[in-house]
Scaffold this active site. Structure first.
Site, PDB file in Angstrom:
ATOM      1  N   ASP A   1       0.869  -1.289   0.051  1.00 52.00           N
ATOM      2  CA  ASP A   1      -0.031   0.017   0.075  1.00 52.00           C
ATOM      3  C   ASP A   1       0.938   1.286   0.023  1.00 52.00           C
ATOM      4  O   ASP A   1       1.801   1.414   0.950  1.00 52.00           O
ATOM      5  CB  ASP A   1      -1.115  -0.216   1.012  1.00 52.00           C
ATOM      6  CG  ASP A   1      -2.128   0.972   1.209  1.00 52.00           C
ATOM      7  OD1 ASP A   1      -3.174   0.530   1.313  1.00 52.00           O
ATOM      8  OD2 ASP A   1      -1.907   2.239   0.802  1.00 52.00           O
ATOM      9  N   ILE A   2       0.506   2.213  -0.981  1.00 50.08           N
ATOM     10  CA  ILE A   2       1.364   3.311  -0.866  1.00 50.08           C
ATOM     11  C   ILE A   2       1.063   4.238   0.379  1.00 50.08           C
ATOM     12  O   ILE A   2       2.125   5.294   0.641  1.00 50.08           O
ATOM     13  CB  ILE A   2       1.003   4.242  -2.128  1.00 50.08           C
ATOM     14  CG1 ILE A   2      -0.062   4.672  -2.285  1.00 50.08           C
ATOM     15  CG2 ILE A   2       1.754   3.528  -3.374  1.00 50.08           C
ATOM     16  CD1 ILE A   2      -0.608   5.940  -3.280  1.00 50.08           C
TER      17      ILE A   2
ATOM     18  N   ASN B   1     -12.595  -3.503   2.542  1.00 53.78           N
ATOM     19  CA  ASN B   1     -13.628  -2.365   2.730  1.00 53.78           C
ATOM     20  C   ASN B   1     -14.617  -2.712   1.557  1.00 53.78           C
ATOM     21  O   ASN B   1     -14.146  -2.633   0.387  1.00 53.78           O
ATOM     22  CB  ASN B   1     -13.009  -1.041   2.855  1.00 53.78           C
ATOM     23  CG  ASN B   1     -12.190  -1.102   3.856  1.00 53.78           C
ATOM     24  OD1 ASN B   1     -12.285  -1.596   5.054  1.00 53.78           O
ATOM     25  ND2 ASN B   1     -11.164  -0.320   3.989  1.00 53.78           N
TER      26      ASN B   1
ATOM     27  N   GLY C   1     -15.587   3.146   3.259  1.00 53.65           N
ATOM     28  CA  GLY C   1     -14.051   3.669   2.696  1.00 53.65           C
ATOM     29  C   GLY C   1     -13.469   2.916   1.716  1.00 53.65           C
ATOM     30  O   GLY C   1     -12.280   3.134   1.639  1.00 53.65           O
ATOM     31  N   GLN C   2     -14.042   2.220   0.984  1.00 55.79           N
ATOM     32  CA  GLN C   2     -13.501   1.392  -0.282  1.00 55.79           C
ATOM     33  C   GLN C   2     -13.027   2.730  -1.224  1.00 55.79           C
ATOM     34  O   GLN C   2     -13.756   3.512  -1.770  1.00 55.79           O
ATOM     35  CB  GLN C   2     -14.420   0.543  -0.785  1.00 55.79           C
ATOM     36  CG  GLN C   2     -13.616  -0.062  -2.186  1.00 55.79           C
ATOM     37  CD  GLN C   2     -14.542  -1.335  -2.829  1.00 55.79           C
ATOM     38  OE1 GLN C   2     -15.878  -1.132  -2.358  1.00 55.79           O
ATOM     39  NE2 GLN C   2     -14.058  -1.925  -3.686  1.00 55.79           N
TER      40      GLN C   2
ATOM     41  N   HIS D   1     -10.340  -5.783  -3.413  1.00 58.03           N
ATOM     42  CA  HIS D   1      -8.883  -5.688  -2.805  1.00 58.03           C
ATOM     43  C   HIS D   1      -8.882  -6.383  -1.470  1.00 58.03           C
ATOM     44  O   HIS D   1     -10.025  -5.892  -0.446  1.00 58.03           O
ATOM     45  CB  HIS D   1      -8.067  -4.611  -3.112  1.00 58.03           C
ATOM     46  CG  HIS D   1      -8.606  -3.234  -2.430  1.00 58.03           C
ATOM     47  ND1 HIS D   1      -9.799  -2.612  -3.077  1.00 58.03           N
ATOM     48  CD2 HIS D   1      -8.214  -2.502  -1.317  1.00 58.03           C
ATOM     49  CE1 HIS D   1      -9.742  -1.450  -2.423  1.00 58.03           C
ATOM     50  NE2 HIS D   1      -9.133  -1.480  -1.310  1.00 58.03           N
TER      51      HIS D   1
ATOM     52  N   HIS E   1      -6.866  -5.901   2.280  1.00 54.07           N
ATOM     53  CA  HIS E   1      -5.709  -5.225   3.025  1.00 54.07           C
ATOM     54  C   HIS E   1      -5.230  -6.439   3.941  1.00 54.07           C
ATOM     55  O   HIS E   1      -5.746  -7.020   4.651  1.00 54.07           O
ATOM     56  CB  HIS E   1      -6.296  -3.982   3.797  1.00 54.07           C
ATOM     57  CG  HIS E   1      -6.719  -3.004   3.205  1.00 54.07           C
ATOM     58  ND1 HIS E   1      -5.932  -1.903   2.760  1.00 54.07           N
ATOM     59  CD2 HIS E   1      -7.869  -2.730   2.731  1.00 54.07           C
ATOM     60  CE1 HIS E   1      -6.584  -0.930   2.156  1.00 54.07           C
ATOM     61  NE2 HIS E   1      -7.754  -1.336   1.858  1.00 54.07           N
TER      62      HIS E   1
END
Ligand SMILES: [Zn+2]
Length: 113
Positions: A30-31, A86, A92-93, A99, A101
């Site tokens: 994740d950035i 999410n 909060g997607q 995906h 996390h």
């Protein structure tokens, strides 16, 4: 999907710190990490979210979770980690491509986007 950020990462059109890829699953860091280890694991196939019809593909889900388990071992998360998906704007997607996390060594913020 042409405009999808994660499809562009799968296609190599946008750089990402990819830690795993095969024909059906891609994983990258994740950035904006919310934990010391924060990976995103996605199906190569574009699926909007967990409630999309295509998301109930048992083979795809099994491949995703096998990769999650493998990455957890490779990243030293034997003592524990979280897997979060999410689903939808209220959760909060932020990218409309399914995906998961993978968060390890304690979450810094909660929930991740
Ligand atoms: Zn996509």
């Amino acid at each position: 999907m042409e405009q999808c950020l994660f499809c562009k990462i799968v296609a190599g059109e946008i750089p990402a710190d990819v830690v795993y890829h095969d024909d059906s699953v891609v994983a990258f860091r994740d950035i904006n990490p919310q934990a010391p280890v924060h990976l995103l694991v996605i199906p190569v196939q574009h699926i909007d979210r967990l409630t999309s019809e295509a998301a109930s593909d048992g083979k795809m889900l099994s491949q995703v979770f096998s990769v999650i388990a493998r990455l957890a071992r490779e990243h030293g998360l034997e003592k524990g980690f979280r897997v979060v998906s999410n689903c939808g704007e209220d959760a909060g997607q932020t990218v409309p491509h399914l995906h998961f996390h993978v968060l390890g060594r304690r979450c810094l913020h909660w929930p991740p986007g």
